[in-house]
Design a protein around this motif. Structure first.
Motif, PDB file in Angstrom:
ATOM      1  N   LEU A 142     -61.552  -3.040 -15.253  1.00  0.00           N
ATOM      2  CA  LEU A 142     -62.014  -1.284 -15.361  1.00  0.00           C
ATOM      3  C   LEU A 142     -60.706  -0.520 -15.235  1.00  0.00           C
ATOM      4  CD1 LEU A 142     -65.064  -1.368 -13.018  1.00  0.00           C
ATOM      5  CD2 LEU A 142     -64.876  -0.732 -15.616  1.00  0.00           C
ATOM      6  N   GLY A 143     -59.785  -0.974 -14.467  1.00  0.00           N
ATOM      7  CA  GLY A 143     -58.519  -0.192 -14.352  1.00  0.00           C
ATOM      8  C   GLY A 143     -57.697  -0.246 -15.587  1.00  0.00           C
ATOM      9  N   THR A 144     -57.666  -1.521 -16.219  1.00  0.00           N
ATOM     10  CA  THR A 144     -56.906  -1.685 -17.592  1.00  0.00           C
ATOM     11  C   THR A 144     -57.580  -0.646 -18.469  1.00  0.00           C
ATOM     12  OG1 THR A 144     -56.468  -3.741 -16.576  1.00  0.00           O
ATOM     13  CG2 THR A 144     -55.651  -3.347 -18.950  1.00  0.00           C
ATOM     14  N   VAL A 145     -58.908  -0.779 -18.799  1.00  0.00           N
ATOM     15  CA  VAL A 145     -59.599   0.176 -19.584  1.00  0.00           C
ATOM     16  C   VAL A 145     -59.163   1.574 -19.602  1.00  0.00           C
ATOM     17  CG1 VAL A 145     -61.803   0.779 -20.567  1.00  0.00           C
ATOM     18  CG2 VAL A 145     -61.434  -1.563 -20.144  1.00  0.00           C
ATOM     19  N   GLY A 146     -59.498   2.026 -18.160  1.00  0.00           N
ATOM     20  CA  GLY A 146     -59.184   3.397 -18.083  1.00  0.00           C
ATOM     21  C   GLY A 146     -57.498   3.748 -18.410  1.00  0.00           C
ATOM     22  N   ILE A 181     -54.872   4.680  -8.246  1.00  0.00           N
ATOM     23  CA  ILE A 181     -55.296   4.895  -7.101  1.00  0.00           C
ATOM     24  C   ILE A 181     -56.357   3.635  -6.722  1.00  0.00           C
ATOM     25  CG2 ILE A 181     -55.888   6.493  -5.117  1.00  0.00           C
ATOM     26  CD1 ILE A 181     -54.489   8.545  -6.109  1.00  0.00           C
ATOM     27  N   ALA A 182     -57.416   4.001  -7.623  1.00  0.00           N
ATOM     28  CA  ALA A 182     -58.586   3.178  -7.320  1.00  0.00           C
ATOM     29  C   ALA A 182     -58.358   1.633  -7.499  1.00  0.00           C
ATOM     30  CB  ALA A 182     -59.673   3.830  -8.461  1.00  0.00           C
ATOM     31  N   GLY A 183     -57.565   1.426  -8.424  1.00  0.00           N
ATOM     32  CA  GLY A 183     -57.216   0.004  -8.751  1.00  0.00           C
ATOM     33  C   GLY A 183     -56.428  -0.619  -7.441  1.00  0.00           C
ATOM     34  N   VAL A 184     -55.591   0.011  -7.069  1.00  0.00           N
ATOM     35  CA  VAL A 184     -54.641  -0.339  -5.897  1.00  0.00           C
ATOM     36  C   VAL A 184     -55.521  -0.460  -4.927  1.00  0.00           C
ATOM     37  CG1 VAL A 184     -52.504   0.019  -4.499  1.00  0.00           C
ATOM     38  CG2 VAL A 184     -52.603   0.499  -6.964  1.00  0.00           C
ATOM     39  N   ARG A 185     -56.099   0.626  -4.449  1.00  0.00           N
ATOM     40  CA  ARG A 185     -56.931   0.485  -2.986  1.00  0.00           C
ATOM     41  C   ARG A 185     -58.074  -0.362  -3.003  1.00  0.00           C
ATOM     42  NH1 ARG A 185     -55.046   0.964   0.865  1.00  0.00           N
ATOM     43  NH2 ARG A 185     -52.945   1.052  -0.236  1.00  0.00           N
ATOM     44  N   GLY A 186     -58.754  -0.583  -4.164  1.00  0.00           N
ATOM     45  CA  GLY A 186     -59.905  -1.713  -4.391  1.00  0.00           C
ATOM     46  C   GLY A 186     -59.239  -3.166  -4.070  1.00  0.00           C
TER      47      GLY A 186
END
Lengths: 228, 219
Positions: A142-146, A181-186
Protein backbone atom coordinates in the motif's frame (compact mmCIF):
# COMPACT_ATOMS: atom_id res chain seq x y z
CA UNK A 1 -14.51 -0.03 -22.18
CA UNK A 2 -13.15 -1.27 -18.88
CA UNK A 3 -11.53 -4.27 -20.55
CA UNK A 4 -9.99 -1.94 -23.18
CA UNK A 5 -8.54 0.19 -20.41
CA UNK A 6 -6.85 -2.74 -18.73
CA UNK A 7 -5.73 -4.22 -22.05
CA UNK A 8 -3.85 -0.99 -22.87
CA UNK A 9 -2.44 -0.79 -19.34
CA UNK A 10 -1.33 -4.41 -19.60
CA UNK A 11 0.42 -3.80 -22.94
CA UNK A 12 2.22 -0.69 -21.69
CA UNK A 13 3.38 -2.59 -18.62
CA UNK A 14 4.50 -5.57 -20.71
CA UNK A 15 6.43 -3.26 -23.05
CA UNK A 16 8.24 -1.66 -20.10
CA UNK A 17 9.02 -4.99 -18.51
CA UNK A 18 10.23 -6.50 -21.81
CA UNK A 19 12.66 -3.60 -22.28
CA UNK A 20 13.69 -4.08 -18.68
CA UNK A 21 14.21 -7.84 -18.97
CA UNK A 22 16.48 -7.25 -21.96
CA UNK A 23 18.57 -4.44 -20.52
CA UNK A 24 18.04 -4.90 -16.74
CA UNK A 25 19.25 -1.29 -16.48
CA UNK A 26 16.72 0.16 -14.04
CA UNK A 27 16.39 -2.97 -11.92
CA UNK A 28 20.10 -3.47 -11.38
CA UNK A 29 20.96 0.18 -10.74
CA UNK A 30 17.97 0.67 -8.41
CA UNK A 31 18.72 -2.53 -6.52
CA UNK A 32 22.37 -1.61 -6.10
CA UNK A 33 21.44 1.88 -4.95
CA UNK A 34 18.91 0.55 -2.42
CA UNK A 35 21.45 -1.88 -0.98
CA UNK A 36 24.06 0.90 -0.69
CA UNK A 37 21.55 3.14 1.14
CA UNK A 38 20.92 0.40 3.71
CA UNK A 39 24.66 -0.25 4.06
CA UNK A 40 25.42 3.43 4.57
CA UNK A 41 22.81 3.53 7.33
CA UNK A 42 24.20 0.42 8.97
CA UNK A 43 27.73 1.89 8.94
CA UNK A 44 26.38 5.11 10.43
CA UNK A 45 24.06 3.65 13.05
CA UNK A 46 25.02 0.10 14.07
CA UNK A 47 27.49 0.13 16.99
CA UNK A 48 29.15 -3.10 18.21
CA UNK A 49 26.70 -5.27 16.31
CA UNK A 50 23.61 -3.60 17.84
CA UNK A 51 21.31 -1.13 16.16
CA UNK A 52 19.27 1.29 18.30
CA UNK A 53 15.64 0.19 18.72
CA UNK A 54 13.03 1.44 16.28
CA UNK A 55 15.34 2.48 13.44
CA UNK A 56 14.82 -0.52 11.14
CA UNK A 57 11.36 0.60 9.94
CA UNK A 58 12.61 4.10 9.12
CA UNK A 59 15.64 2.82 7.23
CA UNK A 60 13.54 0.36 5.22
CA UNK A 61 11.22 3.14 4.08
CA UNK A 62 14.01 5.62 3.38
CA UNK A 63 15.64 3.01 1.15
CA UNK A 64 12.32 2.31 -0.60
CA UNK A 65 11.61 5.98 -1.25
CA UNK A 66 15.15 6.84 -2.41
CA UNK A 67 15.41 3.90 -4.78
CA UNK A 68 11.81 4.44 -5.92
CA UNK A 69 12.65 8.02 -6.94
CA UNK A 70 15.62 6.73 -8.92
CA UNK A 71 13.52 4.13 -10.75
CA UNK A 72 10.74 6.64 -11.56
CA UNK A 73 13.17 9.10 -13.08
CA UNK A 74 14.74 6.38 -15.21
CA UNK A 75 11.56 4.83 -16.63
CA UNK A 76 10.51 8.11 -18.24
CA UNK A 77 14.05 9.16 -19.09
CA UNK A 78 14.14 6.20 -21.47
CA UNK A 79 10.96 7.41 -23.20
CA UNK A 80 12.40 10.89 -23.52
CA UNK A 81 15.78 9.73 -24.76
CA UNK A 82 14.31 7.64 -27.56
CA UNK A 83 11.56 10.21 -28.15
CA UNK A 84 8.96 7.48 -27.76
CA UNK A 85 6.75 9.33 -25.27
CA UNK A 86 5.01 11.14 -28.12
CA UNK A 87 4.38 7.83 -29.88
CA UNK A 88 2.97 6.42 -26.67
CA UNK A 89 0.68 9.42 -26.21
CA UNK A 90 -0.43 9.29 -29.86
CA UNK A 91 -1.75 5.76 -29.40
CA UNK A 92 -5.54 5.74 -29.86
CA UNK A 93 -6.31 4.86 -26.26
CA UNK A 94 -7.17 6.45 -22.95
CA UNK A 95 -4.30 8.45 -21.48
CA UNK A 96 -5.07 7.22 -17.95
CA UNK A 97 -4.56 3.65 -19.24
CA UNK A 98 -1.01 4.57 -20.28
CA UNK A 99 -0.42 6.02 -16.84
CA UNK A 100 -1.76 2.85 -15.21
CA UNK A 101 0.54 0.69 -17.33
CA UNK A 102 3.56 2.79 -16.41
CA UNK A 103 2.59 2.62 -12.73
CA UNK A 104 2.17 -1.17 -12.82
CA UNK A 105 5.57 -1.61 -14.49
CA UNK A 106 7.20 0.52 -11.80
CA UNK A 107 5.41 -1.41 -9.05
CA UNK A 108 6.73 -4.74 -10.36
CA UNK A 109 10.28 -3.36 -10.33
CA UNK A 110 9.93 -1.92 -6.84
CA UNK A 111 8.41 -5.17 -5.55
CA UNK A 112 11.54 -7.00 -6.73
CA UNK A 113 13.75 -4.39 -5.03
CA UNK A 114 11.77 -4.70 -1.79
CA UNK A 115 12.13 -8.48 -1.80
CA UNK A 116 15.87 -7.92 -1.44
CA UNK A 117 15.59 -4.92 0.89
CA UNK A 118 13.36 -6.48 3.56
CA UNK A 119 15.61 -9.49 4.36
CA UNK A 120 18.66 -7.21 4.25
CA UNK A 121 17.15 -4.81 6.79
CA UNK A 122 16.09 -7.79 8.92
CA UNK A 123 19.63 -9.14 8.82
CA UNK A 124 21.54 -5.93 9.49
CA UNK A 125 19.19 -4.33 12.04
CA UNK A 126 17.79 -7.44 13.79
CA UNK A 127 14.25 -6.60 12.70
CA UNK A 128 11.63 -9.39 13.07
CA UNK A 129 10.59 -9.24 9.41
CA UNK A 130 8.98 -12.70 9.48
CA UNK A 131 6.81 -12.15 12.56
CA UNK A 132 3.79 -10.80 10.63
CA UNK A 133 4.58 -11.41 6.95
CA UNK A 134 1.05 -10.64 5.72
CA UNK A 135 0.70 -7.34 7.58
CA UNK A 136 4.20 -6.22 6.61
CA UNK A 137 3.50 -7.09 2.97
CA UNK A 138 0.23 -5.13 3.09
CA UNK A 139 2.02 -2.07 4.51
CA UNK A 140 4.77 -2.28 1.89
CA UNK A 141 2.38 -2.80 -1.02
CA UNK A 142 0.00 0.00 0.00
CA UNK A 143 2.81 2.40 0.83
CA UNK A 144 4.63 1.71 -2.43
CA UNK A 145 1.41 2.10 -4.43
CA UNK A 146 0.69 5.52 -2.87
CA UNK A 147 4.25 6.71 -3.34
CA UNK A 148 4.53 5.44 -6.92
CA UNK A 149 1.09 6.73 -7.94
CA UNK A 150 2.25 10.31 -7.31
CA UNK A 151 5.79 9.60 -8.50
CA UNK A 152 4.74 8.19 -11.87
CA UNK A 153 2.52 11.21 -12.53
CA UNK A 154 5.21 13.73 -11.55
CA UNK A 155 7.96 11.92 -13.45
CA UNK A 156 5.76 11.91 -16.57
CA UNK A 157 5.03 15.62 -16.23
CA UNK A 158 8.68 16.47 -15.55
CA UNK A 159 9.84 14.85 -18.80
CA UNK A 160 9.42 18.17 -20.60
CA UNK A 161 10.79 20.36 -17.81
CA UNK A 162 14.32 21.63 -17.27
CA UNK A 163 16.30 20.33 -14.25
CA UNK A 164 13.91 17.39 -13.91
CA UNK A 165 16.37 15.28 -11.94
CA UNK A 166 16.50 17.70 -9.03
CA UNK A 167 12.85 18.67 -9.19
CA UNK A 168 11.40 15.14 -8.92
CA UNK A 169 12.44 14.53 -5.28
CA UNK A 170 11.77 18.19 -4.40
CA UNK A 171 8.14 17.87 -5.53
CA UNK A 172 7.58 14.25 -4.59
CA UNK A 173 8.71 14.09 -0.98
CA UNK A 174 6.50 16.84 0.54
CA UNK A 175 3.42 15.39 -1.18
CA UNK A 176 4.09 11.80 -0.19
CA UNK A 177 5.26 12.33 3.39
CA UNK A 178 1.78 11.34 4.74
CA UNK A 179 2.23 7.96 3.03
CA UNK A 180 5.75 7.67 4.43
CA UNK A 181 4.56 8.49 7.96
CA UNK A 182 1.85 5.81 7.75
CA UNK A 183 4.30 3.25 6.33
CA UNK A 184 7.05 3.95 8.87
CA UNK A 185 4.71 4.08 11.91
CA UNK A 186 2.88 0.92 10.83
CA UNK A 187 6.11 -0.98 10.21
CA UNK A 188 7.61 0.27 13.47
CA UNK A 189 4.52 -1.04 15.31
CA UNK A 190 5.30 -4.49 13.89
CA UNK A 191 9.05 -4.35 14.57
CA UNK A 192 8.90 -3.19 18.22
CA UNK A 193 9.55 -5.57 21.11
CA UNK A 194 5.86 -6.20 21.80
CA UNK A 195 4.26 -5.87 18.35
CA UNK A 196 1.15 -3.69 18.22
CA UNK A 197 -1.03 -5.29 15.56
CA UNK A 198 -4.13 -3.02 15.93
CA UNK A 199 -1.85 0.01 15.48
CA UNK A 200 -0.42 -1.46 12.28
CA UNK A 201 -3.95 -2.15 11.03
CA UNK A 202 -4.98 1.45 11.78
CA UNK A 203 -2.12 2.72 9.59
CA UNK A 204 -3.07 0.22 6.86
CA UNK A 205 -6.55 1.73 6.85
CA UNK A 206 -5.10 5.21 6.53
CA UNK A 207 -2.84 4.06 3.69
CA UNK A 208 -5.88 2.72 1.81
CA UNK A 209 -7.53 6.17 2.10
CA UNK A 210 -4.39 7.94 0.87
CA UNK A 211 -3.92 5.50 -2.01
CA UNK A 212 -7.51 6.03 -3.12
CA UNK A 213 -7.09 9.85 -3.02
CA UNK A 214 -3.72 9.84 -4.79
CA UNK A 215 -4.70 7.37 -7.53
CA UNK A 216 -7.97 9.18 -8.24
CA UNK A 217 -6.21 12.56 -8.45
CA UNK A 218 -3.42 11.15 -10.62
CA UNK A 219 -5.79 9.46 -13.10
CA UNK A 220 -7.80 12.66 -13.22
CA UNK A 221 -4.84 15.01 -13.85
CA UNK A 222 -2.75 12.81 -16.18
CA UNK A 223 -4.85 13.61 -19.26
CA UNK A 224 -4.78 17.44 -19.07
CA UNK A 225 -1.14 17.74 -17.98
CA UNK A 226 0.13 15.48 -20.75
CA UNK A 227 -1.73 17.41 -23.45
CA UNK A 228 0.53 19.85 -25.24
CA UNK B 1 -11.06 45.72 -8.43
CA UNK B 2 -7.86 47.73 -8.92
CA UNK B 3 -9.40 50.86 -7.40
CA UNK B 4 -10.18 48.86 -4.31
CA UNK B 5 -6.52 47.95 -3.67
CA UNK B 6 -5.24 51.27 -2.24
CA UNK B 7 -8.32 51.44 -0.02
CA UNK B 8 -7.79 47.89 1.29
CA UNK B 9 -4.07 48.42 1.84
CA UNK B 10 -4.60 51.77 3.59
CA UNK B 11 -7.33 50.37 5.81
CA UNK B 12 -5.38 47.26 6.77
CA UNK B 13 -2.26 49.39 7.43
CA UNK B 14 -4.22 51.63 9.81
CA UNK B 15 -5.88 48.64 11.47
CA UNK B 16 -2.62 46.71 11.86
CA UNK B 17 -0.99 49.88 13.21
CA UNK B 18 -3.69 50.13 15.86
CA UNK B 19 -3.72 46.39 16.54
CA UNK B 20 -1.08 46.48 19.34
CA UNK B 21 -3.39 48.77 21.38
CA UNK B 22 -6.39 46.52 20.77
CA UNK B 23 -4.38 43.46 21.80
CA UNK B 24 -2.94 45.29 24.81
CA UNK B 25 -6.42 46.13 26.08
CA UNK B 26 -7.63 42.52 25.85
CA UNK B 27 -7.53 40.69 29.21
CA UNK B 28 -4.75 38.28 30.13
CA UNK B 29 -5.52 34.60 29.62
CA UNK B 30 -5.57 32.98 33.08
CA UNK B 31 -3.01 30.19 32.57
CA UNK B 32 -0.79 31.36 29.70
CA UNK B 33 -0.60 35.07 30.47
CA UNK B 34 1.15 37.44 28.11
CA UNK B 35 2.28 34.87 25.53
CA UNK B 36 -1.33 34.01 24.66
CA UNK B 37 -1.53 37.36 22.87
CA UNK B 38 0.48 36.00 19.94
CA UNK B 39 -2.72 34.10 19.18
CA UNK B 40 -4.27 37.32 17.76
CA UNK B 41 -1.78 37.11 14.88
CA UNK B 42 -1.36 33.34 14.81
CA UNK B 43 -5.01 32.49 14.17
CA UNK B 44 -5.62 34.92 11.24
CA UNK B 45 -2.41 33.88 9.50
CA UNK B 46 -3.19 30.18 9.97
CA UNK B 47 -6.69 30.57 8.51
CA UNK B 48 -5.42 32.63 5.55
CA UNK B 49 -2.67 30.03 5.04
CA UNK B 50 -5.39 27.41 4.47
CA UNK B 51 -7.48 29.82 2.38
CA UNK B 52 -4.43 30.42 0.16
CA UNK B 53 -4.07 26.66 -0.32
CA UNK B 54 -7.72 26.42 -1.32
CA UNK B 55 -7.47 29.34 -3.77
CA UNK B 56 -4.28 27.93 -5.27
CA UNK B 57 -5.86 24.48 -5.67
CA UNK B 58 -9.16 25.72 -7.12
CA UNK B 59 -7.42 28.15 -9.50
CA UNK B 60 -5.10 25.34 -10.63
CA UNK B 61 -8.05 23.03 -11.27
CA UNK B 62 -9.76 25.77 -13.34
CA UNK B 63 -6.51 26.33 -15.24
CA UNK B 64 -6.00 22.62 -15.87
CA UNK B 65 -9.52 21.42 -16.64
CA UNK B 66 -11.18 24.65 -17.80
CA UNK B 67 -8.14 25.71 -19.91
CA UNK B 68 -8.25 29.34 -18.66
CA UNK B 69 -4.70 30.72 -18.71
CA UNK B 70 -5.61 33.63 -16.41
CA UNK B 71 -6.40 31.25 -13.55
CA UNK B 72 -2.72 30.37 -13.41
CA UNK B 73 -1.89 33.93 -12.34
CA UNK B 74 -4.25 33.62 -9.38
CA UNK B 75 -2.67 30.27 -8.47
CA UNK B 76 0.84 31.75 -8.35
CA UNK B 77 -0.35 34.77 -6.35
CA UNK B 78 -2.11 32.49 -3.85
CA UNK B 79 0.94 30.23 -3.55
CA UNK B 80 3.24 33.14 -2.72
CA UNK B 81 0.79 34.44 -0.14
CA UNK B 82 0.45 30.92 1.25
CA UNK B 83 4.18 30.81 1.80
CA UNK B 84 4.09 34.24 3.46
CA UNK B 85 1.19 33.55 5.82
CA UNK B 86 2.41 29.99 6.39
CA UNK B 87 5.76 31.39 7.53
CA UNK B 88 3.94 33.78 9.89
CA UNK B 89 1.96 30.83 11.29
CA UNK B 90 5.04 28.67 11.73
CA UNK B 91 6.96 31.47 13.45
CA UNK B 92 4.21 32.63 15.82
CA UNK B 93 3.13 29.06 16.70
CA UNK B 94 6.41 27.92 18.35
CA UNK B 95 6.62 31.22 20.29
CA UNK B 96 3.37 30.27 21.92
CA UNK B 97 4.18 26.55 22.19
CA UNK B 98 7.41 27.23 24.08
CA UNK B 99 5.44 28.88 26.87
CA UNK B 100 2.26 26.79 26.77
CA UNK B 101 3.73 23.29 26.24
CA UNK B 102 7.37 23.87 27.29
CA UNK B 103 8.75 22.92 23.88
CA UNK B 104 9.24 24.81 20.62
CA UNK B 105 7.93 22.05 18.42
CA UNK B 106 6.10 18.72 18.73
CA UNK B 107 5.28 16.25 15.95
CA UNK B 108 1.59 16.62 16.52
CA UNK B 109 -0.60 15.93 13.44
CA UNK B 110 -1.70 19.52 12.99
CA UNK B 111 1.79 20.97 13.33
CA UNK B 112 3.21 18.28 11.07
CA UNK B 113 0.64 18.80 8.35
CA UNK B 114 0.99 22.61 8.48
CA UNK B 115 4.73 22.20 8.00
CA UNK B 116 4.02 19.81 5.11
CA UNK B 117 1.69 22.29 3.46
CA UNK B 118 4.35 24.98 3.84
CA UNK B 119 6.86 22.63 2.18
CA UNK B 120 4.41 21.93 -0.65
CA UNK B 121 4.05 25.68 -1.29
CA UNK B 122 7.85 26.01 -1.28
CA UNK B 123 8.26 23.11 -3.72
CA UNK B 124 5.54 24.60 -5.96
CA UNK B 125 7.30 27.97 -6.06
CA UNK B 126 10.69 26.32 -6.67
CA UNK B 127 9.13 24.52 -9.62
CA UNK B 128 7.58 27.70 -11.01
CA UNK B 129 10.87 29.56 -10.57
CA UNK B 130 13.28 26.98 -12.00
CA UNK B 131 11.08 24.64 -14.04
CA UNK B 132 11.11 26.68 -17.24
CA UNK B 133 8.57 26.11 -20.02
CA UNK B 134 5.87 23.55 -19.26
CA UNK B 135 6.13 24.00 -15.51
CA UNK B 136 2.74 25.77 -15.32
CA UNK B 137 0.76 22.58 -15.93
CA UNK B 138 2.97 20.52 -13.67
CA UNK B 139 2.58 23.20 -10.99
CA UNK B 140 -1.20 23.01 -11.35
CA UNK B 141 -1.09 19.24 -10.85
CA UNK B 142 1.15 19.70 -7.83
CA UNK B 143 -1.24 22.30 -6.35
CA UNK B 144 -4.16 19.88 -6.66
CA UNK B 145 -2.26 17.35 -4.59
CA UNK B 146 -1.38 20.09 -2.11
CA UNK B 147 -5.04 21.02 -1.75
CA UNK B 148 -5.87 17.38 -0.95
CA UNK B 149 -3.77 17.87 2.18
CA UNK B 150 -5.87 20.77 3.52
CA UNK B 151 -8.92 18.87 4.84
CA UNK B 152 -6.43 16.44 6.35
CA UNK B 153 -4.92 19.30 8.34
CA UNK B 154 -8.23 20.63 9.54
CA UNK B 155 -9.73 17.29 10.54
CA UNK B 156 -6.57 15.76 11.96
CA UNK B 157 -6.70 17.79 15.14
CA UNK B 158 -10.18 16.56 15.93
CA UNK B 159 -9.52 12.91 15.05
CA UNK B 160 -6.28 12.34 16.90
CA UNK B 161 -5.88 13.51 20.45
CA UNK B 162 -3.37 16.31 20.35
CA UNK B 163 -1.84 19.15 22.30
CA UNK B 164 -3.08 21.76 19.85
CA UNK B 165 -6.27 23.56 20.99
CA UNK B 166 -9.44 22.23 19.38
CA UNK B 167 -11.01 24.16 16.54
CA UNK B 168 -14.08 24.78 18.73
CA UNK B 169 -12.07 27.18 20.92
CA UNK B 170 -12.57 30.19 18.65
CA UNK B 171 -16.41 30.59 18.68
CA UNK B 172 -16.48 30.20 22.49
CA UNK B 173 -14.00 33.00 23.26
CA UNK B 174 -15.26 35.71 25.68
CA UNK B 175 -16.16 38.94 23.89
CA UNK B 176 -13.25 41.02 25.17
CA UNK B 177 -10.85 38.48 23.66
CA UNK B 178 -13.02 37.71 20.63
CA UNK B 179 -13.25 41.35 19.54
CA UNK B 180 -9.49 41.95 19.08
CA UNK B 181 -9.23 38.53 17.43
CA UNK B 182 -11.83 39.28 14.76
CA UNK B 183 -10.41 42.81 14.40
CA UNK B 184 -6.97 41.31 13.58
CA UNK B 185 -8.61 38.76 11.35
CA UNK B 186 -10.35 41.50 9.35
CA UNK B 187 -7.08 43.46 9.00
CA UNK B 188 -5.16 40.39 7.83
CA UNK B 189 -7.90 39.40 5.39
CA UNK B 190 -7.95 42.83 3.74
CA UNK B 191 -4.18 42.75 3.41
CA UNK B 192 -4.46 39.26 1.92
CA UNK B 193 -7.08 40.28 -0.66
CA UNK B 194 -5.13 43.37 -1.71
CA UNK B 195 -1.85 41.48 -2.08
CA UNK B 196 -3.56 38.64 -3.94
CA UNK B 197 -5.10 41.15 -6.34
CA UNK B 198 -1.86 42.98 -6.99
CA UNK B 199 0.22 39.85 -7.44
CA UNK B 200 -2.28 38.25 -9.81
CA UNK B 201 -2.44 41.46 -11.86
CA UNK B 202 1.34 41.54 -12.09
CA UNK B 203 1.34 37.92 -13.28
CA UNK B 204 -1.36 38.63 -15.89
CA UNK B 205 0.58 41.61 -17.19
CA UNK B 206 3.77 39.57 -17.33
CA UNK B 207 1.97 36.90 -19.35
CA UNK B 208 0.65 39.58 -21.67
CA UNK B 209 4.08 41.11 -22.23
CA UNK B 210 5.41 37.64 -23.00
CA UNK B 211 2.62 37.04 -25.52
CA UNK B 212 3.34 40.41 -27.17
CA UNK B 213 7.05 39.60 -27.43
CA UNK B 214 6.22 36.27 -29.04
CA UNK B 215 3.81 37.94 -31.47
CA UNK B 216 6.49 40.46 -32.45
CA UNK B 217 9.05 37.72 -32.99
CA UNK B 218 6.68 35.98 -35.36
CA UNK B 219 5.80 39.17 -37.23
Amino acid sequence: MISDFFRVAWHVMRKDLTVEVRSKEVLLTTLFFAVSVVLVFSFAIVREGRAPDDVAAGILWVAVSFSGTLAMGRTFERERYNDTLRALLLAPSDRPAIYTGKLLGLLVLLALVEMVLVPLVGLLFNAPVLAFPGTLAALLVLGTVGFSAVGTLFAAMLVRVRSRDTLLPVLLYPITIPVMIAGVRGTAALFQETPDLPMAQFWIGLLIVWDAIFITLALWTFEPVMTE
Amino acid sequence: MTKLNPLLIGLSAVMLGAAPWMIDRAPYESTMGLVQKVFYFHFPSAILFLVAALICGVASAIFLFGKRPRADGWAIAAAELGLLFGSLTLVTGPLWARKAWGVWWVWDPRLTSSLLLWMIFSAYLLLRRYGGPGSDKLGAGMALFGMANVPFIYVSVNVWRTLHPQTSVVPTLPTDMGLPLWYCFAAFTMLFIALLNLRARLEHQRARVEALYLAEDEA
